[in-house]
Design a protein around this motif. Sequence first.
Motif, PDB file in Angstrom:
ATOM      1  N   ARG A  16      -2.192 -53.858  -5.929  1.00 18.39           N
ATOM      2  CA  ARG A  16      -3.025 -53.192  -4.913  1.00 18.39           C
ATOM      3  C   ARG A  16      -2.793 -53.892  -3.580  1.00 18.39           C
ATOM      4  O   ARG A  16      -3.016 -55.103  -3.450  1.00 18.39           O
ATOM      5  CB  ARG A  16      -4.501 -53.257  -5.303  1.00 18.39           C
ATOM      6  CG  ARG A  16      -5.462 -52.663  -4.260  1.00 18.39           C
ATOM      7  CD  ARG A  16      -5.351 -51.152  -4.203  1.00 18.39           C
ATOM      8  NE  ARG A  16      -6.084 -50.581  -3.086  1.00 18.39           N
ATOM      9  CZ  ARG A  16      -7.281 -49.990  -3.204  1.00 18.39           C
ATOM     10  NH1 ARG A  16      -7.878 -49.926  -4.387  1.00 18.39           N
ATOM     11  NH2 ARG A  16      -7.872 -49.470  -2.148  1.00 18.39           N
ATOM     12  N   GLN A  50      -3.356 -54.279   0.649  1.00 18.64           N
ATOM     13  CA  GLN A  50      -4.319 -54.043   1.732  1.00 18.64           C
ATOM     14  C   GLN A  50      -3.569 -53.542   2.967  1.00 18.64           C
ATOM     15  O   GLN A  50      -3.593 -54.155   4.032  1.00 18.64           O
ATOM     16  CB  GLN A  50      -5.085 -55.323   2.061  1.00 18.64           C
ATOM     17  CG  GLN A  50      -5.996 -55.793   0.947  1.00 18.64           C
ATOM     18  CD  GLN A  50      -6.709 -57.079   1.304  1.00 18.64           C
ATOM     19  OE1 GLN A  50      -6.150 -57.973   1.942  1.00 18.64           O
ATOM     20  NE2 GLN A  50      -7.974 -57.193   0.880  1.00 18.64           N
ATOM     21  N   ALA A  59      -4.251 -57.385  -2.608  1.00 19.04           N
ATOM     22  CA  ALA A  59      -5.655 -57.513  -2.999  1.00 19.04           C
ATOM     23  C   ALA A  59      -5.808 -57.775  -4.491  1.00 19.04           C
ATOM     24  O   ALA A  59      -6.755 -58.448  -4.911  1.00 19.04           O
ATOM     25  CB  ALA A  59      -6.413 -56.244  -2.614  1.00 19.04           C
ATOM     26  N   ASP A  60      -4.894 -57.246  -5.285  1.00 21.26           N
ATOM     27  CA  ASP A  60      -4.989 -57.425  -6.738  1.00 21.26           C
ATOM     28  C   ASP A  60      -3.602 -57.235  -7.333  1.00 21.26           C
ATOM     29  O   ASP A  60      -2.834 -56.381  -6.879  1.00 21.26           O
ATOM     30  CB  ASP A  60      -5.957 -56.404  -7.346  1.00 21.26           C
ATOM     31  CG  ASP A  60      -6.205 -56.640  -8.828  1.00 21.26           C
ATOM     32  OD1 ASP A  60      -5.939 -57.768  -9.308  1.00 21.26           O
ATOM     33  OD2 ASP A  60      -6.648 -55.708  -9.511  1.00 21.26           O
ATOM     34  N   GLU A  61      -3.272 -58.043  -8.324  1.00 18.44           N
ATOM     35  CA  GLU A  61      -1.979 -57.907  -9.008  1.00 18.44           C
ATOM     36  C   GLU A  61      -2.186 -58.251 -10.477  1.00 18.44           C
ATOM     37  O   GLU A  61      -2.742 -59.296 -10.806  1.00 18.44           O
ATOM     38  CB  GLU A  61      -0.939 -58.843  -8.389  1.00 18.44           C
ATOM     39  CG  GLU A  61       0.435 -58.697  -9.021  1.00 18.44           C
ATOM     40  CD  GLU A  61       1.492 -59.529  -8.303  1.00 18.44           C
ATOM     41  OE1 GLU A  61       2.685 -59.329  -8.562  1.00 18.44           O
ATOM     42  OE2 GLU A  61       1.109 -60.389  -7.474  1.00 18.44           O
ATOM     43  N   GLN A  62      -1.756 -57.350 -11.363  1.00 18.69           N
ATOM     44  CA  GLN A  62      -1.940 -57.555 -12.790  1.00 18.69           C
ATOM     45  C   GLN A  62      -0.702 -57.086 -13.548  1.00 18.69           C
ATOM     46  O   GLN A  62      -0.021 -56.156 -13.124  1.00 18.69           O
ATOM     47  CB  GLN A  62      -3.159 -56.778 -13.306  1.00 18.69           C
ATOM     48  CG  GLN A  62      -4.477 -57.200 -12.690  1.00 18.69           C
ATOM     49  CD  GLN A  62      -5.663 -56.531 -13.364  1.00 18.69           C
ATOM     50  OE1 GLN A  62      -5.668 -56.318 -14.581  1.00 18.69           O
ATOM     51  NE2 GLN A  62      -6.670 -56.200 -12.578  1.00 18.69           N
ATOM     52  N   LEU A 100      -9.029 -49.920 -15.071  1.00 18.14           N
ATOM     53  CA  LEU A 100      -8.387 -50.517 -13.899  1.00 18.14           C
ATOM     54  C   LEU A 100      -8.204 -49.472 -12.804  1.00 18.14           C
ATOM     55  O   LEU A 100      -8.501 -49.728 -11.625  1.00 18.14           O
ATOM     56  CB  LEU A 100      -7.039 -51.117 -14.299  1.00 18.14           C
ATOM     57  CG  LEU A 100      -6.181 -51.675 -13.160  1.00 18.14           C
ATOM     58  CD1 LEU A 100      -6.897 -52.825 -12.461  1.00 18.14           C
ATOM     59  CD2 LEU A 100      -4.819 -52.142 -13.688  1.00 18.14           C
ATOM     60  N   SER A 155     -11.647 -48.440 -11.347  1.00 25.16           N
ATOM     61  CA  SER A 155     -12.293 -49.448 -10.491  1.00 25.16           C
ATOM     62  C   SER A 155     -11.707 -49.483  -9.086  1.00 25.16           C
ATOM     63  O   SER A 155     -12.348 -49.991  -8.162  1.00 25.16           O
ATOM     64  CB  SER A 155     -12.173 -50.833 -11.141  1.00 25.16           C
ATOM     65  OG  SER A 155     -10.817 -51.274 -11.156  1.00 25.16           O
ATOM     66  N   ASN A 156     -10.497 -48.978  -8.916  1.00 23.65           N
ATOM     67  CA  ASN A 156      -9.871 -48.978  -7.592  1.00 23.65           C
ATOM     68  C   ASN A 156     -10.088 -47.689  -6.821  1.00 23.65           C
ATOM     69  O   ASN A 156      -9.673 -47.587  -5.662  1.00 23.65           O
ATOM     70  CB  ASN A 156      -8.367 -49.242  -7.726  1.00 23.65           C
ATOM     71  CG  ASN A 156      -8.047 -50.711  -7.901  1.00 23.65           C
ATOM     72  OD1 ASN A 156      -7.936 -51.455  -6.928  1.00 23.65           O
ATOM     73  ND2 ASN A 156      -7.937 -51.145  -9.152  1.00 23.65           N
TER      74      ASN A 156
END
Length: 356
Positions: A193, A195, A204-207, A223, A226-227
């Motif tokens: 994710r 920004q 912002a997020d990495e998985q 997942l 939530s985004n």
Amino acid sequence: MANDLCGRGGGDILIGVDDAGRPVAGVDTGDRALLALTDLRDDGRILDRPSFTVEPAVYRGSPVIRIQVRASATPPVRFEGCVWVRPGPTTRRANREDERVLAERRRAMHAPFDARPLALTSPSDLDLDVFRQSYLPSMVAPEVIEENGRPIELQLSSLHLVTPDGNPTALGLLTVGLDPGSRIPGAYVQFVRYQGTDLDAPIADEQELRQNLVGLAGRLEPLLRSNLRTRLIEDGFRETPQPDYPLEALREICMNALMHRNYETSYAPTRIAWFEDRIEVTNPGGPFGQVREDNFDRVTDYRNPSLAAAMKGLGYVNRFGRGVGRVRKALESNGNPPAEFQVDDASWAVVIRRAA
């Protein structure tokens, strides 16, 4: 006939002939009737999908419809969770010995990658709890599960998760494996994710989602949810919530990427890149079989046919060949611009843009 218990190479079905072998009058052989019969292959009740052709023919001077069924290279084939065989002039449900014969008949060297055994694997690489609790009840009819006499090894083999001699297949590792990536390096999803609107934007997020298909699906939907961002749209005296992306379209795109990707020769993951103004989903593996860049929204073919069958049985895809249409409809209903498809020989990408 696709199961071909008698080893005759499939068979023919004639529509318009009575039990005594006499043609009957009034058989509709028009395009609509042929299309309705062809759709039987794609409606998801028959898994793995059989290969057959439907065409008008002439029998004893009268018009009939001929369905020519080819023997499956990866039996057993199931109808609504049951294996059916035709040992003679009648059709019956397969017993334990029939399923063993069909499993041993699979031609592993000529099978698609997802049906082949993987080197250096054993049944201990499979999560048998996931198999018993989630996979088996989704793929096999309840009355078949209740029957006694089918050991776990035969159940796994009948569903193409192991070979007849017990070696896990790629399908087994992908769907219920303890660690699919240990033998199939690209079998994971990378989520990022940003920004901003480009790859240089802060993250912002990495998985990385490194699980079997059952576990991955359980993590992926929350997942994505939530985004999502939702705003209220005024409609007269009512306010209607509108997400920036329809979850249905996101789910369809991601699951189709997992189903169609090239697991055999690519170590790249399926990637979900979420920017401020768009989402890009990319998977390795370009068009396969009959599919081309100019017909992918009308023609379907499967690089991983057993995986496609498993995903249909588990409820992760709705119906074969309808993914692109469902994505387009969901985006249009939510007010998003049309999806952008980017196809080349080595990869496939879908870009969807945020609702205005």
